[in-house]
Scaffold this motif. Sequence first.
Motif, PDB file in Angstrom:
ATOM      1  N   GLN A 434      25.105 -19.217 -15.479  1.00  0.00           N
ATOM      2  CA  GLN A 434      24.618 -18.224 -14.571  1.00  0.00           C
ATOM      3  C   GLN A 434      23.982 -18.544 -13.292  1.00  0.00           C
ATOM      4  O   GLN A 434      23.368 -19.948 -13.236  1.00  0.00           O
ATOM      5  CB  GLN A 434      23.995 -17.290 -15.319  1.00  0.00           C
ATOM      6  N   LYS A 435      23.824 -17.637 -12.189  1.00  0.00           N
ATOM      7  CA  LYS A 435      23.127 -17.928 -10.937  1.00  0.00           C
ATOM      8  C   LYS A 435      21.651 -18.503 -11.215  1.00  0.00           C
ATOM      9  O   LYS A 435      20.983 -19.319 -10.592  1.00  0.00           O
ATOM     10  CB  LYS A 435      23.324 -17.076 -10.251  1.00  0.00           C
ATOM     11  N   MET A 436      20.938 -17.524 -12.240  1.00  0.00           N
ATOM     12  CA  MET A 436      19.823 -17.943 -12.458  1.00  0.00           C
ATOM     13  C   MET A 436      19.666 -19.149 -13.785  1.00  0.00           C
ATOM     14  O   MET A 436      20.716 -19.624 -14.368  1.00  0.00           O
ATOM     15  CB  MET A 436      18.958 -16.576 -13.175  1.00  0.00           C
ATOM     16  N   SER A 437      18.362 -19.756 -14.015  1.00  0.00           N
ATOM     17  CA  SER A 437      18.420 -20.690 -14.835  1.00  0.00           C
ATOM     18  C   SER A 437      18.374 -20.262 -16.412  1.00  0.00           C
ATOM     19  O   SER A 437      18.174 -18.932 -16.334  1.00  0.00           O
ATOM     20  CB  SER A 437      17.083 -21.491 -14.392  1.00  0.00           C
ATOM     21  N   VAL A 438      18.796 -21.071 -17.228  1.00  0.00           N
ATOM     22  CA  VAL A 438      18.668 -20.594 -18.480  1.00  0.00           C
ATOM     23  C   VAL A 438      17.272 -20.312 -19.210  1.00  0.00           C
ATOM     24  O   VAL A 438      17.121 -19.123 -19.828  1.00  0.00           O
ATOM     25  CB  VAL A 438      19.279 -21.846 -19.523  1.00  0.00           C
ATOM     26  N   ASP A 439      16.267 -20.919 -18.670  1.00  0.00           N
ATOM     27  CA  ASP A 439      14.938 -20.718 -19.085  1.00  0.00           C
ATOM     28  C   ASP A 439      14.344 -19.118 -18.482  1.00  0.00           C
ATOM     29  O   ASP A 439      13.739 -18.745 -19.286  1.00  0.00           O
ATOM     30  CB  ASP A 439      13.952 -21.780 -18.236  1.00  0.00           C
ATOM     31  N   GLN A 440      14.935 -18.942 -17.476  1.00  0.00           N
ATOM     32  CA  GLN A 440      14.668 -17.358 -17.032  1.00  0.00           C
ATOM     33  C   GLN A 440      15.028 -16.397 -17.936  1.00  0.00           C
ATOM     34  O   GLN A 440      14.535 -15.363 -18.245  1.00  0.00           O
ATOM     35  CB  GLN A 440      15.095 -17.231 -15.837  1.00  0.00           C
ATOM     36  N   LEU A 441      16.321 -16.732 -18.312  1.00  0.00           N
ATOM     37  CA  LEU A 441      17.102 -15.652 -19.148  1.00  0.00           C
ATOM     38  C   LEU A 441      16.168 -15.502 -20.527  1.00  0.00           C
ATOM     39  O   LEU A 441      16.038 -14.499 -21.258  1.00  0.00           O
ATOM     40  CB  LEU A 441      18.388 -15.952 -19.369  1.00  0.00           C
ATOM     41  N   LEU A 442      15.983 -16.697 -20.947  1.00  0.00           N
ATOM     42  CA  LEU A 442      15.180 -17.050 -22.284  1.00  0.00           C
ATOM     43  C   LEU A 442      13.946 -16.524 -22.372  1.00  0.00           C
ATOM     44  O   LEU A 442      13.587 -15.608 -23.459  1.00  0.00           O
ATOM     45  CB  LEU A 442      15.334 -18.234 -22.767  1.00  0.00           C
ATOM     46  N   ASN A 443      13.265 -16.736 -21.446  1.00  0.00           N
ATOM     47  CA  ASN A 443      11.913 -16.019 -21.383  1.00  0.00           C
ATOM     48  C   ASN A 443      11.876 -14.351 -21.021  1.00  0.00           C
ATOM     49  O   ASN A 443      10.732 -13.857 -21.720  1.00  0.00           O
ATOM     50  CB  ASN A 443      11.160 -16.552 -20.049  1.00  0.00           C
ATOM     51  N   ARG A 444      13.002 -14.034 -20.429  1.00  0.00           N
ATOM     52  CA  ARG A 444      13.273 -12.590 -20.413  1.00  0.00           C
ATOM     53  C   ARG A 444      13.366 -11.961 -21.698  1.00  0.00           C
ATOM     54  O   ARG A 444      12.873 -10.624 -22.026  1.00  0.00           O
ATOM     55  CB  ARG A 444      13.994 -12.076 -19.362  1.00  0.00           C
ATOM     56  N   TRP A 445      14.251 -12.469 -22.412  1.00  0.00           N
ATOM     57  CA  TRP A 445      14.697 -12.000 -23.747  1.00  0.00           C
ATOM     58  C   TRP A 445      13.955 -12.414 -24.982  1.00  0.00           C
ATOM     59  O   TRP A 445      14.553 -11.941 -26.184  1.00  0.00           O
ATOM     60  CB  TRP A 445      16.248 -12.104 -23.973  1.00  0.00           C
ATOM     61  N   ILE A 446      13.213 -13.363 -25.103  1.00  0.00           N
ATOM     62  CA  ILE A 446      12.823 -13.939 -26.200  1.00  0.00           C
ATOM     63  C   ILE A 446      11.858 -13.156 -27.359  1.00  0.00           C
ATOM     64  O   ILE A 446      12.004 -13.043 -28.242  1.00  0.00           O
ATOM     65  CB  ILE A 446      11.896 -15.341 -25.884  1.00  0.00           C
ATOM     66  N   VAL A 447      11.355 -12.073 -26.613  1.00  0.00           N
ATOM     67  CA  VAL A 447      10.532 -11.033 -27.472  1.00  0.00           C
ATOM     68  C   VAL A 447      11.648  -9.998 -27.817  1.00  0.00           C
ATOM     69  O   VAL A 447      11.647  -9.497 -28.997  1.00  0.00           O
ATOM     70  CB  VAL A 447       9.419 -10.405 -26.674  1.00  0.00           C
TER      71      VAL A 447
END
Length: 582
Positions: A434-447
């Motif tokens: 994706q255009k965004m980093s994997v860490d950004q997506l994981l931090n957004r959906w981890i909760v």
Amino acid sequence: MSKRVSRSTDCSDCKRATPTASRRYPCLPINSEVGKDSNHGCKMSSSNRPAAPGMPSAAPDADSQLDALLARIESLSGQAAEPSDGATPASSSPSPPQTRQPAALPTDRAPVGSPVPPAAANPAAATRPPVTARPAATQPAAPTARPAQAASAAKLGFQPSRDEPWRPIEPATMQEAGVNETLLEAIVYRYLLNVGECPGRQIADQVKLPFRMIEPILTRLKMEQNVAYKSATATNDYVYILSESGRAIARNHASDCTYYGSCPVRLQDYIVSVKKQTIEGQYPKKQNLQEAFRDLLINPKMLLRLGPAIASGRGMFLFGFPGNGKTSIAERVTRAFGKYIWIPRAIDVDGDVLRVFDPMNHELEMPDPGSGLLKQDPFDQRWVRIKRPTIVAGGELTMDMLEVARNNESNISESPMQLKSNCGTLVIDDFGRQKMSVDQLLNRWIVPLEKRYDFLNMASGKKIQVPFDQLVVFSTNLEPKDLVDDAFLRRIPYKIEVENPPEADFRKLFEIMCKVTKIPYDPGPIDYLIKTHYLPVNRPFRNCQPRDLLLQVRNYCLYNDFKVELKNEYFDFACDNYFSVM
């Protein structure tokens, strides 16, 4: 002129001196004004005091007077008096209920407190024959429903099932619908401003509410002289137009927001609907998965691993080499659950409109309205029935797609993709690209992945809590451990590798795809292909290759005006093009 002398005599009950004026009615006060106690103190009550000799009985109590009045009325109408439901016998021993009879004529020595008959007040009534009481009419027993009628009645209307576990019923009042009347009035103003003139029933159809709920609002706007009647319709309705003051109000509403569609549903009602249609309560079985993947060739071992992961309703990783059908599997997962769900067209968040229904991602499947003028099972028109959604996001996924998007021109908010995929499947394809980093997506959906709810920020600054109820499938060609850390992998309980197909399945795929591409199947050229272009160079089998090679053969034949069939030289040409850089 002689002076009148007041005399006194003894009370017949208590032997106390009483004025002569009260001698005829002992122990009654001379001054009968209400609220004054002018009695001389005798404790005898009118109910237990005997009557004076030769004198009529004392004044009856209230119940006796009422019974006498009822007997008088019923004697005039020719009906007998029936006992009152709340009357109880005065005696201490219980007695069976009896029909109340009219009071008899008074005798010379009637007991004090007996009811005064109507004949005492009207002498002519004494010549009438006594009225006998009729026995109370018994109510016929309610007819019991026949089994056939009960069965047919059960078929009418909505019955919850696995394919459709819930359906919104049509509201009867504004309170039942939970409608924000201020917002509804603004929508009516904007709609009339855009269309110019419109019948009242068409306005009700636009806001998706019954006309009986919209008509009082239109009547009030007419009384306030903000709308006017242009003409009448054949359906006992009027054609409404805005007045000058109404146009000014409508322009003010349009400057705030241009939305004039369906009346939004309360956020709380949407949350309740997700709980009733959640995928976690479906628990698909083996036969449901076989039906969902009937158009794919899946190894039984692979299906055995997919089953518990899908039935859990939680997230899972699909990883493996490209071309083995990870995306195809993820897109068909939703078929294992129920067929339909209901979602609102829009949600009301304290006056802000948040659209949920998206024709680009949702497939509309409205129920059959049936025949006739009257609907047998009316439902809330503000909701739509769709197939359980399957939303796929690939390399184009950005952080903005996971938040509420507001159009600055219309001031209408659009729900994010995870809200649109509730009660369905959300596929993140090509995870890690994706255009965004994997860490950004994981931090957004981890909760949300663990708590099953998400927080969204509205454009007005308000933060709301919404359900996060979907099966999230991460499809990637990379190793999951190379993409994310252990904290995120813990929240994705199932990691399933989509392996390369064995040779038997590879040959079976050629047979299946020959029917799809309309090429006559011949096992000879297939043997030549495997022994020439696969086994000598240790080329791995992929599930996508039979389809791709057959399409190249078909296109080669059509271009050269050859008969479309399988030949060894046709496969040589296809492999030279397909595997040139692989």
